[in-house]
Design an enzyme around this catalytic site. Sequence first.
Site, PDB file in Angstrom:
ATOM      1  N   ASN A   9      -3.714   9.375   3.042  1.00  0.00           N
ATOM      2  CA  ASN A   9      -4.086   9.407   4.695  1.00  0.00           C
ATOM      3  C   ASN A   9      -3.959   8.011   5.375  1.00  0.00           C
ATOM      4  O   ASN A   9      -4.979   6.422   4.621  1.00  0.00           O
ATOM      5  CB  ASN A   9      -6.036   9.302   3.968  1.00  0.00           C
ATOM      6  N   TRP A  10      -3.411   7.448   6.416  1.00  0.00           N
ATOM      7  CA  TRP A  10      -2.840   6.686   7.550  1.00  0.00           C
ATOM      8  C   TRP A  10      -4.460   5.649   7.967  1.00  0.00           C
ATOM      9  O   TRP A  10      -4.245   4.587   7.807  1.00  0.00           O
ATOM     10  CB  TRP A  10      -2.143   6.368   7.287  1.00  0.00           C
ATOM     11  N   LYS A  11      -5.257   7.160   7.688  1.00  0.00           N
ATOM     12  CA  LYS A  11      -6.183   6.256   8.323  1.00  0.00           C
ATOM     13  C   LYS A  11      -6.083   5.883   9.587  1.00  0.00           C
ATOM     14  O   LYS A  11      -5.016   6.281  10.914  1.00  0.00           O
ATOM     15  CB  LYS A  11      -7.457   4.750   8.076  1.00  0.00           C
ATOM     16  N   HIS A  98     -13.873  13.610   6.730  1.00  0.00           N
ATOM     17  CA  HIS A  98     -13.598  12.208   5.538  1.00  0.00           C
ATOM     18  C   HIS A  98     -15.127  11.245   5.376  1.00  0.00           C
ATOM     19  O   HIS A  98     -15.750  11.557   6.672  1.00  0.00           O
ATOM     20  CB  HIS A  98     -12.277  11.558   5.837  1.00  0.00           C
ATOM     21  N   GLU A 100     -15.433   8.621   6.308  1.00  0.00           N
ATOM     22  CA  GLU A 100     -15.845   7.518   7.324  1.00  0.00           C
ATOM     23  C   GLU A 100     -16.074   8.231   8.910  1.00  0.00           C
ATOM     24  O   GLU A 100     -16.593   7.423   9.237  1.00  0.00           O
ATOM     25  CB  GLU A 100     -14.007   6.613   7.799  1.00  0.00           C
ATOM     26  N   GLU A 170     -14.653  12.059  -3.154  1.00  0.00           N
ATOM     27  CA  GLU A 170     -14.253  10.839  -3.036  1.00  0.00           C
ATOM     28  C   GLU A 170     -15.142   9.845  -2.983  1.00  0.00           C
ATOM     29  O   GLU A 170     -16.018   9.857  -1.783  1.00  0.00           O
ATOM     30  CB  GLU A 170     -13.097  10.280  -1.154  1.00  0.00           C
ATOM     31  N   GLY A 176     -10.976   1.590  -0.376  1.00  0.00           N
ATOM     32  CA  GLY A 176     -10.728   0.420  -0.189  1.00  0.00           C
ATOM     33  C   GLY A 176     -11.819  -0.792  -0.410  1.00  0.00           C
ATOM     34  O   GLY A 176     -11.699  -1.903  -0.209  1.00  0.00           O
ATOM     35  N   SER A 216      -9.447   4.068  -4.222  1.00  0.00           N
ATOM     36  CA  SER A 216      -8.454   2.912  -5.527  1.00  0.00           C
ATOM     37  C   SER A 216      -7.281   4.270  -5.656  1.00  0.00           C
ATOM     38  O   SER A 216      -7.512   2.789  -6.503  1.00  0.00           O
ATOM     39  CB  SER A 216      -9.736   1.877  -5.217  1.00  0.00           C
ATOM     40  N   GLY A 237      -5.404   6.239   0.142  1.00  0.00           N
ATOM     41  CA  GLY A 237      -5.715   5.333   1.608  1.00  0.00           C
ATOM     42  C   GLY A 237      -4.746   3.848   1.635  1.00  0.00           C
ATOM     43  O   GLY A 237      -3.127   3.988   1.689  1.00  0.00           O
ATOM     44  N   GLY A 238      -5.293   2.934   1.312  1.00  0.00           N
ATOM     45  CA  GLY A 238      -4.752   1.336   1.914  1.00  0.00           C
ATOM     46  C   GLY A 238      -2.925   1.818   1.058  1.00  0.00           C
ATOM     47  O   GLY A 238      -2.152   0.887   1.889  1.00  0.00           O
TER      48      GLY A 238
HETATM   49  P1  PGA Z   1      -8.532   4.137  -0.501  1.00  0.00           P
HETATM   50  O1  PGA Z   1      -9.025   5.072   0.575  1.00  0.00           O
HETATM   51  O2  PGA Z   1      -7.810   4.092  -1.285  1.00  0.00           O
HETATM   52  O3  PGA Z   1      -8.041   2.965   0.220  1.00  0.00           O
HETATM   53  O4  PGA Z   1      -9.251   4.055  -0.886  1.00  0.00           O
HETATM   54  C1  PGA Z   1      -8.637   6.360   0.386  1.00  0.00           C
HETATM   55  C2  PGA Z   1      -9.271   7.640   1.665  1.00  0.00           C
HETATM   56  O5  PGA Z   1     -10.390   6.988   2.319  1.00  0.00           O
HETATM   57  O6  PGA Z   1      -8.753   8.805   1.444  1.00  0.00           O
END
Ligand code: PGA
Length: 254
Positions: A9-11, A98, A100, A170, A176, A216, A237-238
């Site tokens: 997930n590149w956000k 998600h 966010e 999640e 993050g 994470s 994500g990251g």
């Molecule tokens: P993260 O994000 O790996 O940076 O913790 C995961 C996500 O939000 O899908």
Amino acid sequence: MRKPMIAGNWKMNMTASQAVFFLQSLEEELRYLEDDVEVVVCPPFTDLKSASTVIETDNFNVGLGAQDMYWEEKGAFTGEISPLMLTDLRVNYVIIGHSERRCYCGETNDSVNKKIKAAVDHRLKPIICVGETLEEHNLGNSLDIVETQLLEGLVGVEIKQADELVVAYEPIWAIGTGRNATPEEANDVIRHMRAVLGSIFSPDLAGKIRILYGGSVKPDNISSLMREVDIDGALVGGASLDVATFAKIVRYNK
Ligand code: PGA
């Protein structure tokens, strides 16, 4: 029985030209990868066309996902993106709900439900995200929270085959933050989620639905997560933004 999936997930990261460069590099990195893991990338909307072109031209065996969508096919919904716009670009997956989007953009279980239905109707496979906050976690409410999110998000959703949707656990406190859930903690919640899916669909179908862990995920913790029986992959994500790091996660069992 359930094919593992690693989804990035590149956000809100990477321009369209960076996406092209990333995918070409990823292709190089994954050249000798056997077909035992399904790899998906979820770039921002503005990158999808270029990403889709690279994937098709190079016949690259990677799935393409969007990070959200609206439930209507078209109309006066300024700024929104419809399922038809995604399928036209050969997008296969769409992340729905998600945290966010739930936290910053007013996404509710009701809007998640409408989006999941629209995705399934258009043969887009939703990657449905659920998870509790740190406060809810500390109060011991994790199972209740994910159960409600699943029951309300999936009300009236009909699928015939297990691969029509993917679910991701999640925990918000792990996204993050560098603080991931232990494999056992994640597996306990995911086992419960599978039971809830069994009550919504059927235990047989639920046994075949893939449930990912997200929060994470890094090259050094993916293998222990994947050893848990109910964890079928990761939403990253990251660590999905760097080609070499993401490729290491994809090759977790090598
Ligand atoms: P993260 O994000 O790996 O940076 O913790 C995961 C996500 O939000 O899908």
